[in-house]
Design an enzyme around this catalytic site. Structure first.
Site, PDB file in Angstrom:
ATOM      1  CG  ASP A  79      -0.535   0.337   2.017  1.00 51.80           C
ATOM      2  OD1 ASP A  79       0.308   0.969   3.307  1.00 51.80           O
ATOM      3  OD2 ASP A  79      -0.195  -1.278   3.051  1.00 51.80           O
ATOM      4  CG  ASP A 168      -6.055   3.459   7.192  1.00 46.49           C
ATOM      5  OD1 ASP A 168      -6.530   3.140   8.512  1.00 46.49           O
ATOM      6  OD2 ASP A 168      -5.725   3.992   6.302  1.00 46.49           O
ATOM      7  CD  GLU A 170      -3.679   4.178  10.302  1.00 44.33           C
ATOM      8  OE1 GLU A 170      -3.392   3.712  10.786  1.00 44.33           O
ATOM      9  OE2 GLU A 170      -4.228   3.899   8.785  1.00 44.33           O
TER      10      GLU A 170
END
Length: 280
Positions: A79, A168, A170
Site C-alpha cells: 500500500d 482505513d 485507525e
C-alpha cells in the site's frame, strides 16, 4: 467475495527481531493548561497513511528477510500514499508484488497528489489494484466521506483488475485517538460509510484497522465481520488476535519496512483469490 482460510498460528519462522520505539505522542490534543504541548507533533492534514499509528501503539516485531516470498500460498502486496512519490512499479512487480492499494482521499479535504502515477502505474505493470480512504470521523459524516472517496478515485468496476475500496480506520494522527467519538458513535460512523459505499459501488468496502484500536474505539464491535473483508495491521511474526466478528483476515499488513517501497502485506490466498475479490 470474502476469503476464508484458516489463520496460521506461527508464521514467518526464523525472522530477525527488530525493535523500534517512536518518541511522538499522538494520544490527543494539547490540554488547556499546556496548549502548545502537541503543536510540533501534529502532522499536516492530508499526510496520514495506512499504519501511521501502528508502530507507536502496537510496536514492531520481526520482519521477513527478503520479504515477498515468506509465505507459500499467500500473495504479496503493497500500500502506498503521497509520501512515497513516484513509485517504481516495475521494480515491485519483479520483486514478487502482485497487487497494490493506493491512497485516494482523506476526510473531505484531501486527494493524493501522486494518485495518477501510483494507481495507473501499478495497473500498467500488471498488478490488481485498488484505493483506500483515510477516515477522519471528527471532520464530516461517514456518508459524506464515502461520497468524496467514490468521487475521487474510490470507485469500482468489474474488470478483474480493480479491488473494492478500503476504509482505513485507525489512530487519529491529528488529535484524540478515537476522534472524540464514543464507541457507539464510532460504530455508527463506520456503518454510515460502508453503507453509502455499497450503495454507490455495489461492493462491501474492506475495513483496515488494528485490533487494539478497534477494541478501544468501537468496544470490539462484531457487526461488520459477515459483510466487510478485514485488513488487519500487526507488525509481528504472527497476526495475533483479530477484531471481534472476523474469524479470518483477508489481508495482513505485517510490516512498514519491507525490502521495497510501501507497507507490505500478505493476501490470505493465492493470486486467484485476489482476482476473486476484485471480481466480487
Amino acid at each position: 467475495m470474502r476469503v476464508h482460510r484458516s489463520v496460521p498460528t506461527t508464521l514467518l519462522a526464523g525472522l530477525a527481531a527488530t525493535a523500534l520505539a517512536l518518541p511522538l505522542a499522538l494520544a490527543g490534543p494539547a490540554s488547556a493548561a499546556d496548549p502548545g504541548a502537541r503543536a510540533s507533533a501534529v502532522p499536516a492534514r492530508g499526510t496520514a497513511h495506512m499504519g501511521m499509528g501502528v508502530l507507536e501503539h502496537d510496536g514492531r516485531g520481526p520482519v521477513a528477510p527478503g520479504g515477498v516470498s515468506a509465505l507459500a500460498g499467500w500473495t504479496e502486496g503493497v500500500d502506498v500514499a503521497s509520501h512515497q512519490g513516484n513509485v517504481a512499479w516495475s521494480t515491485l512487480w519483479n520483486s514478487g508484488v502482485k497487487w497494490a492499494y493506493v491512497k485516494a482521499t482523506e476526510g473531505t479535504y484531501y486527494k493524493n497528489t501522486y494518485f495518477n502515477q501510483q494507481y495507473t502505474g501499478s495497473y500498467n505493470v500488471g498488478m490488481i489494484r485498488g484505493t483506500y480512504h483515510f477516515a477522519t470521523p471528527d471532520t464530516t459524516t461517514g456518508t459524506a466521506q464515502a461520497d468524496y472517496f467514490v468521487n475521487n478515485g474510490g470507485g469500482w468496476s468489474k474488470d478483474g483488475k480493480t479491488l473494492p475500496g478500503v476504509l482505513d480506520i485507525e489512530w487519529n494522527p491529528y488529535g484524540a485517538t478515537c476522534y472524540g467519538k464514543t464507541q457507539a458513535g464510532m460504530v455508527a460512523w463506520i456503518r454510515d460509510f460502508v453503507t453509502r459505499y455499497k450503495a454507490r459501488t455495489g461492493r462491501d468496502a474492506v475495513i483496515y484497522t488494528a485490533t487494539s484500536w478497534w477494541k478501544q474505539c468501537t468496544g470490539n464491535y462484531s457487526g461488520f465481520g459477515t459483510t466487510n473483508p478485514l485488513w488487519v495491521a500487526r507488525y509481528a511474526s504472527e497476526v495475533g488476535e483479530l477484531p471481534a466478528g472476523w474469524p479470518y483476515y483477508t489481508i495482513w499488513q505485517y510490516t512498514s519496512s519491507g525490502p521495497t517501497v510501501g507497507d507490505h502485506n500478505h493476501f490470505n490466498g493465492d493470486l486467484s483469490r485476489v482476482q476473486a475479490l476484485a471480481n466480487g
